[in-house]
Structure formats: C-alpha cells, structure tokens
Design a protein around this motif. Structure first.
Motif, PDB file in Angstrom:
ATOM      1  N   ASN A  48       0.837  -1.203   0.000  1.00  0.00           N
ATOM      2  CA  ASN A  48       0.000   0.000   0.000  1.00  0.00           C
ATOM      3  C   ASN A  48       0.872   1.254   0.000  1.00  0.00           C
ATOM      4  O   ASN A  48       2.071   1.192   0.234  1.00  0.00           O
ATOM      5  N   PRO A  49       0.286   2.406  -0.250  1.00  0.00           N
ATOM      6  CA  PRO A  49       1.075   3.634  -0.417  1.00  0.00           C
ATOM      7  C   PRO A  49       1.577   4.272   0.877  1.00  0.00           C
ATOM      8  O   PRO A  49       2.005   5.417   0.858  1.00  0.00           O
ATOM      9  N   MET A  50       1.553   3.549   1.978  1.00  0.00           N
ATOM     10  CA  MET A  50       2.060   4.125   3.228  1.00  0.00           C
ATOM     11  C   MET A  50       3.562   4.396   3.159  1.00  0.00           C
ATOM     12  O   MET A  50       4.072   5.219   3.902  1.00  0.00           O
ATOM     13  N   GLY A  51       4.246   3.703   2.266  1.00  0.00           N
ATOM     14  CA  GLY A  51       5.670   3.973   2.073  1.00  0.00           C
ATOM     15  C   GLY A  51       5.922   5.402   1.615  1.00  0.00           C
ATOM     16  O   GLY A  51       6.874   6.052   2.039  1.00  0.00           O
ATOM     17  N   TRP A  52       5.045   5.913   0.736  1.00  0.00           N
ATOM     18  CA  TRP A  52       5.164   7.299   0.282  1.00  0.00           C
ATOM     19  C   TRP A  52       4.926   8.268   1.441  1.00  0.00           C
ATOM     20  O   TRP A  52       5.633   9.264   1.586  1.00  0.00           O
ATOM     21  N   VAL A  53       3.946   7.957   2.270  1.00  0.00           N
ATOM     22  CA  VAL A  53       3.654   8.810   3.424  1.00  0.00           C
ATOM     23  C   VAL A  53       4.866   8.844   4.355  1.00  0.00           C
ATOM     24  O   VAL A  53       5.260   9.911   4.846  1.00  0.00           O
ATOM     25  N   MET A  54       5.476   7.683   4.589  1.00  0.00           N
ATOM     26  CA  MET A  54       6.666   7.631   5.445  1.00  0.00           C
ATOM     27  C   MET A  54       7.820   8.403   4.819  1.00  0.00           C
ATOM     28  O   MET A  54       8.524   9.144   5.506  1.00  0.00           O
ATOM     29  N   PHE A  55       8.028   8.228   3.505  1.00  0.00           N
ATOM     30  CA  PHE A  55       9.103   8.954   2.835  1.00  0.00           C
ATOM     31  C   PHE A  55       8.914  10.455   2.986  1.00  0.00           C
ATOM     32  O   PHE A  55       9.859  11.182   3.322  1.00  0.00           O
ATOM     33  N   VAL A  56       7.700  10.935   2.724  1.00  0.00           N
ATOM     34  CA  VAL A  56       7.431  12.371   2.794  1.00  0.00           C
ATOM     35  C   VAL A  56       7.649  12.885   4.211  1.00  0.00           C
ATOM     36  O   VAL A  56       8.299  13.918   4.408  1.00  0.00           O
ATOM     37  N   SER A  57       7.138  12.180   5.208  1.00  0.00           N
ATOM     38  CA  SER A  57       7.271  12.674   6.578  1.00  0.00           C
ATOM     39  C   SER A  57       8.725  12.684   7.030  1.00  0.00           C
ATOM     40  O   SER A  57       9.177  13.648   7.655  1.00  0.00           O
ATOM     41  N   VAL A  58       9.478  11.643   6.713  1.00  0.00           N
ATOM     42  CA  VAL A  58      10.895  11.601   7.107  1.00  0.00           C
ATOM     43  C   VAL A  58      11.703  12.623   6.317  1.00  0.00           C
ATOM     44  O   VAL A  58      12.505  13.374   6.885  1.00  0.00           O
ATOM     45  N   PHE A  59      11.501  12.677   4.994  1.00  0.00           N
ATOM     46  CA  PHE A  59      12.226  13.615   4.144  1.00  0.00           C
ATOM     47  C   PHE A  59      11.998  15.054   4.592  1.00  0.00           C
ATOM     48  O   PHE A  59      12.947  15.824   4.765  1.00  0.00           O
ATOM     49  N   CYS A  60      10.725  15.421   4.774  1.00  0.00           N
ATOM     50  CA  CYS A  60      10.416  16.803   5.155  1.00  0.00           C
ATOM     51  C   CYS A  60      10.909  17.121   6.562  1.00  0.00           C
ATOM     52  O   CYS A  60      11.362  18.242   6.816  1.00  0.00           O
ATOM     53  N   PHE A  61      10.843  16.152   7.468  1.00  0.00           N
ATOM     54  CA  PHE A  61      11.345  16.402   8.820  1.00  0.00           C
ATOM     55  C   PHE A  61      12.852  16.654   8.801  1.00  0.00           C
ATOM     56  O   PHE A  61      13.334  17.621   9.403  1.00  0.00           O
TER      57      PHE A  61
END
Length: 165
Positions: A48-61
């Motif tokens: 599922n696309p939760m990997g994208w959500v994790m990438f965005v949150s970690v990258f932006c943080f």
C-alpha cells in the motif's frame, strides 16, 4: 533612497524565532514528526502507499531540520536563498498534500473494512488491533493536513518575502 540587502530579508540566529514565515518551522517539526511517529507505529506494508507517506514525513522532517539550522547559523546570506526557501517549501507542500490525500484514502478504506466487523464478537482481538491502527491513522491524517497547512502558509509568506528581496 535606501537599498534592501539580503541581510534585511532573511533572518539569522535568534531572529528566526521572531519572523513570521520562519516561525512556522516549529509547527512543521511538531506535526511532521507526529505524522512520522503515528504512521511508523502502525507498521508500513509494502503493497500500500504508506511507504510514500513515510518517505514524505521523514524527508520533510530531516530537510526542515537542516533548513532551520542553516537559518539559525546564518549560512543563508547568498542572494539565492529566498528563491530556494520558496522552492523548498513549495515542494514540501506538494509532497505533504499528496501524502495526506493518500493517507486519508487508506483510512477511509480501512473504515469501510472495519464497519462490517463491528458486530462480530468472536474476532475481538483482531478487531481491537484493527481499531487501534484505524484510530492512529485518523490521527495521522489530521496531523498530516495540519503539516500541509503550515508548509503552505510558510510557502506563501516566503514568496511574499522573496518578492520584497
């Protein structure tokens, strides 16, 4: 006629905590970190696309942390920094908006799967775990949209500052 220098436009040091676009760093940290924590605590499945959500949150943080320390240390004295500031926050806004929409979609689908199971008592343990993950995803959706809002406001005020420079 007074000239505006780059020193007048971008704050450094403690002035980062008093200028309006840069004051948004703090809620970006808080809400972005909460998205990261909430999604990571539910587990990320590959299909599922939760990997994208994790990438965005970690990258932006991580990038917001680096950006904040660059401003805090005064390494933003070049004339290209106002443009890069607008560009980074625009990209972060688009990333977070896409992640928020995906996360909301996944949460809605989970809610539709969970609703028919609410009447079954034999699946209590499975149901309890699924409801816990569902509630964590609801909280993550709210935090993700709040992070998107703060990145958007930071982008708007950074663009206004960029136009003044």
């Amino acid at each position: 006629m007074a000239s505006t220098t780059i020193g007048d436009v971008l704050p450094t040091g403690g002035r980062v905590f008093t200028s309006i676009p840069d004051l948004f760093f703090i809620p970006e940290f808080v809400f972005g970190g909460l998205v990261w924590i909430l999604v990571a605590s539910t587990g990320v499945k590959h299909e599922n696309p939760m990997g994208w959500v994790m990438f965005v949150s970690v990258f932006c943080f991580v990038m917001t942390t680096l950006w904040f320390f660059i401003f805090l240390c005064g390494c933003n004295r070049s004339s290209s920094w106002p443009t890069m500031d607008v560009g980074y926050h625009f990209v972060a806004t688009v990333f977070y908006l896409s992640a928020s929409v995906l996360l909301a979609y996944i949460t809605v689908v989970e809610g539709q799967v969970l609703a028919p199971l609410l009447g079954l008592d034999s699946l209590f343990d499975l149901l309890f775990e699924h409801r816990k993950i569902y509630k964590l995803h609801i909280a993550a959706v709210v935090m993700s949209y709040l992070a998107t809002l703060f990145y958007f406001m930071h982008t708007i005020f950074s663009a206004i500052r960029w136009k003044r420079s």
